[in-house]
Scaffold this motif. Structure first.
Motif, PDB file in Angstrom:
ATOM      1  N   GLU A   2     -11.925   8.104  15.105  1.00 15.62           N
ATOM      2  CA  GLU A   2     -12.982   8.140  14.115  1.00 15.62           C
ATOM      3  C   GLU A   2     -13.076   6.747  13.462  1.00 15.62           C
ATOM      4  O   GLU A   2     -12.398   6.525  12.361  1.00 15.62           O
ATOM      5  N   VAL A   3     -13.697   5.930  14.066  1.00 18.09           N
ATOM      6  CA  VAL A   3     -13.694   4.322  13.530  1.00 18.09           C
ATOM      7  C   VAL A   3     -14.148   4.288  12.141  1.00 18.09           C
ATOM      8  O   VAL A   3     -13.555   3.548  11.251  1.00 18.09           O
ATOM      9  N   GLU A   4     -15.301   5.011  11.806  1.00 20.20           N
ATOM     10  CA  GLU A   4     -15.728   4.756  10.213  1.00 20.20           C
ATOM     11  C   GLU A   4     -14.822   5.363   9.262  1.00 20.20           C
ATOM     12  O   GLU A   4     -14.748   4.725   8.241  1.00 20.20           O
ATOM     13  N   ARG A   5     -14.270   6.566   9.436  1.00 22.13           N
ATOM     14  CA  ARG A   5     -13.094   6.846   8.881  1.00 22.13           C
ATOM     15  C   ARG A   5     -12.002   5.933   8.515  1.00 22.13           C
ATOM     16  O   ARG A   5     -11.395   5.637   7.488  1.00 22.13           O
ATOM     17  N   ILE A   6     -11.448   5.367   9.479  1.00 16.75           N
ATOM     18  CA  ILE A   6     -10.486   4.297   9.592  1.00 16.75           C
ATOM     19  C   ILE A   6     -10.908   3.272   8.796  1.00 16.75           C
ATOM     20  O   ILE A   6     -10.028   2.829   8.050  1.00 16.75           O
ATOM     21  N   ARG A   7     -11.836   2.764   8.958  1.00 17.76           N
ATOM     22  CA  ARG A   7     -12.467   1.635   8.237  1.00 17.76           C
ATOM     23  C   ARG A   7     -12.533   2.030   6.701  1.00 17.76           C
ATOM     24  O   ARG A   7     -12.353   1.215   5.818  1.00 17.76           O
ATOM     25  N   TYR A   8     -13.185   3.074   6.276  1.00 17.10           N
ATOM     26  CA  TYR A   8     -13.103   3.573   5.020  1.00 17.10           C
ATOM     27  C   TYR A   8     -11.655   3.527   4.271  1.00 17.10           C
ATOM     28  O   TYR A   8     -11.633   2.996   3.271  1.00 17.10           O
ATOM     29  N   TRP A   9     -10.698   4.042   4.990  1.00 17.34           N
ATOM     30  CA  TRP A   9      -9.268   4.122   4.415  1.00 17.34           C
ATOM     31  C   TRP A   9      -8.740   2.707   4.487  1.00 17.34           C
ATOM     32  O   TRP A   9      -8.043   2.449   3.523  1.00 17.34           O
ATOM     33  N   ILE A  10      -9.276   1.813   5.420  1.00 18.76           N
ATOM     34  CA  ILE A  10      -8.616   0.237   5.293  1.00 18.76           C
ATOM     35  C   ILE A  10      -9.163  -0.434   3.902  1.00 18.76           C
ATOM     36  O   ILE A  10      -8.510  -0.986   3.147  1.00 18.76           O
ATOM     37  N   SER A  11     -10.582   0.215   3.676  1.00 22.30           N
ATOM     38  CA  SER A  11     -11.415  -0.556   2.570  1.00 22.30           C
ATOM     39  C   SER A  11     -10.840  -0.030   1.139  1.00 22.30           C
ATOM     40  O   SER A  11     -10.701  -0.498   0.295  1.00 22.30           O
ATOM     41  N   GLN A  12     -10.043   1.214   1.387  1.00 24.43           N
ATOM     42  CA  GLN A  12      -9.604   1.917   0.138  1.00 24.43           C
ATOM     43  C   GLN A  12      -7.986   1.385  -0.029  1.00 24.43           C
ATOM     44  O   GLN A  12      -7.451   1.713  -1.083  1.00 24.43           O
ATOM     45  N   GLY A  13      -7.437   0.453   0.841  1.00 22.30           N
ATOM     46  CA  GLY A  13      -6.133  -0.137   0.803  1.00 22.30           C
ATOM     47  C   GLY A  13      -5.273   0.365   1.688  1.00 22.30           C
ATOM     48  O   GLY A  13      -3.838   0.147   1.593  1.00 22.30           O
ATOM     49  N   ALA A  14      -5.490   1.468   2.536  1.00 23.11           N
ATOM     50  CA  ALA A  14      -4.356   2.070   3.423  1.00 23.11           C
ATOM     51  C   ALA A  14      -3.905   0.890   4.530  1.00 23.11           C
ATOM     52  O   ALA A  14      -4.670   0.025   4.892  1.00 23.11           O
ATOM     53  N   ALA A  15      -2.922   0.719   4.903  1.00 22.14           N
ATOM     54  CA  ALA A  15      -2.317  -0.251   5.541  1.00 22.14           C
ATOM     55  C   ALA A  15      -1.880   0.235   7.136  1.00 22.14           C
ATOM     56  O   ALA A  15      -1.164   1.298   7.188  1.00 22.14           O
ATOM     57  N   PRO A  16      -2.621   0.017   8.239  1.00 18.93           N
ATOM     58  CA  PRO A  16      -2.179   0.658   9.418  1.00 18.93           C
ATOM     59  C   PRO A  16      -0.973   0.073   9.982  1.00 18.93           C
ATOM     60  O   PRO A  16      -0.541  -1.244   9.736  1.00 18.93           O
ATOM     61  N   ALA A  23       0.747  -1.241   0.034  1.00 22.72           N
ATOM     62  CA  ALA A  23      -0.079   0.143  -0.026  1.00 22.72           C
ATOM     63  C   ALA A  23       0.861   1.371   0.026  1.00 22.72           C
ATOM     64  O   ALA A  23       1.966   1.149   0.719  1.00 22.72           O
ATOM     65  N   THR A  24       0.481   2.148  -0.535  1.00 18.95           N
ATOM     66  CA  THR A  24       1.364   3.520  -0.951  1.00 18.95           C
ATOM     67  C   THR A  24       0.483   4.510   0.177  1.00 18.95           C
ATOM     68  O   THR A  24       1.190   5.590   0.685  1.00 18.95           O
ATOM     69  N   VAL A  25      -0.346   4.182   0.765  1.00 12.58           N
ATOM     70  CA  VAL A  25      -0.964   4.916   1.810  1.00 12.58           C
ATOM     71  C   VAL A  25      -0.852   4.218   3.310  1.00 12.58           C
ATOM     72  O   VAL A  25      -1.158   2.983   3.327  1.00 12.58           O
ATOM     73  N   ALA A  26      -0.459   4.867   4.331  1.00 21.12           N
ATOM     74  CA  ALA A  26      -0.406   4.197   5.757  1.00 21.12           C
ATOM     75  C   ALA A  26      -1.271   5.027   6.820  1.00 21.12           C
ATOM     76  O   ALA A  26      -1.346   6.228   6.549  1.00 21.12           O
ATOM     77  N   ILE A  27      -1.914   4.418   7.708  1.00 24.02           N
ATOM     78  CA  ILE A  27      -2.290   5.016   8.886  1.00 24.02           C
ATOM     79  C   ILE A  27      -1.419   4.617   9.794  1.00 24.02           C
ATOM     80  O   ILE A  27      -0.903   3.616  10.523  1.00 24.02           O
ATOM     81  N   ARG A  28      -0.902   5.955  10.572  1.00 26.57           N
ATOM     82  CA  ARG A  28       0.201   6.039  11.582  1.00 26.57           C
ATOM     83  C   ARG A  28       0.084   7.130  12.373  1.00 26.57           C
ATOM     84  O   ARG A  28      -0.599   7.947  12.324  1.00 26.57           O
TER      85      ARG A  28
END
Length: 76
Positions: free
Chosen positions: A53-67, A2-7
């Motif tokens: 913001e749980v819904e936003r985190i779930r959205y980003w994970i569904s878009q391919g972001a890796a935590p 993934a090119t996007v990360a949640i960190r």
């Protein structure tokens, strides 16, 4: 990969840090500009302060972001 990360992004002053949970490009530096801020974490409080913001985190994970491993642990 993934090119996007949640960190975590370090904020605060010297000796008094807190963190923001952010969505950002994996190749950017830790404190660079984020795409979106999705939460807040302060481990110095007792008990630790955590807002997400749980819904936003779930959205980003569904878009391919890796935590990151730390964010994955906090999300549980």
């Amino acid at each position: 990969m993934a090119t996007v990360a949640i960190r975590l992004k370090r904020m605060g002053t010297k000796k008094k840090p807190h963190n923001r949970i952010v969505v950002m490009d994996r190749q950017k530096a830790r404190d660079s500009r984020a795409i979106e801020e999705v939460g807040y974490y302060d481990a110095s409080k007792h008990p630790p302060l955590l807002k997400m913001e749980v819904e936003r985190i779930r959205y980003w994970i569904s878009q391919g972001a890796a935590p990151s491993p730390t964010v994955k642990t906090l999300f549980k």
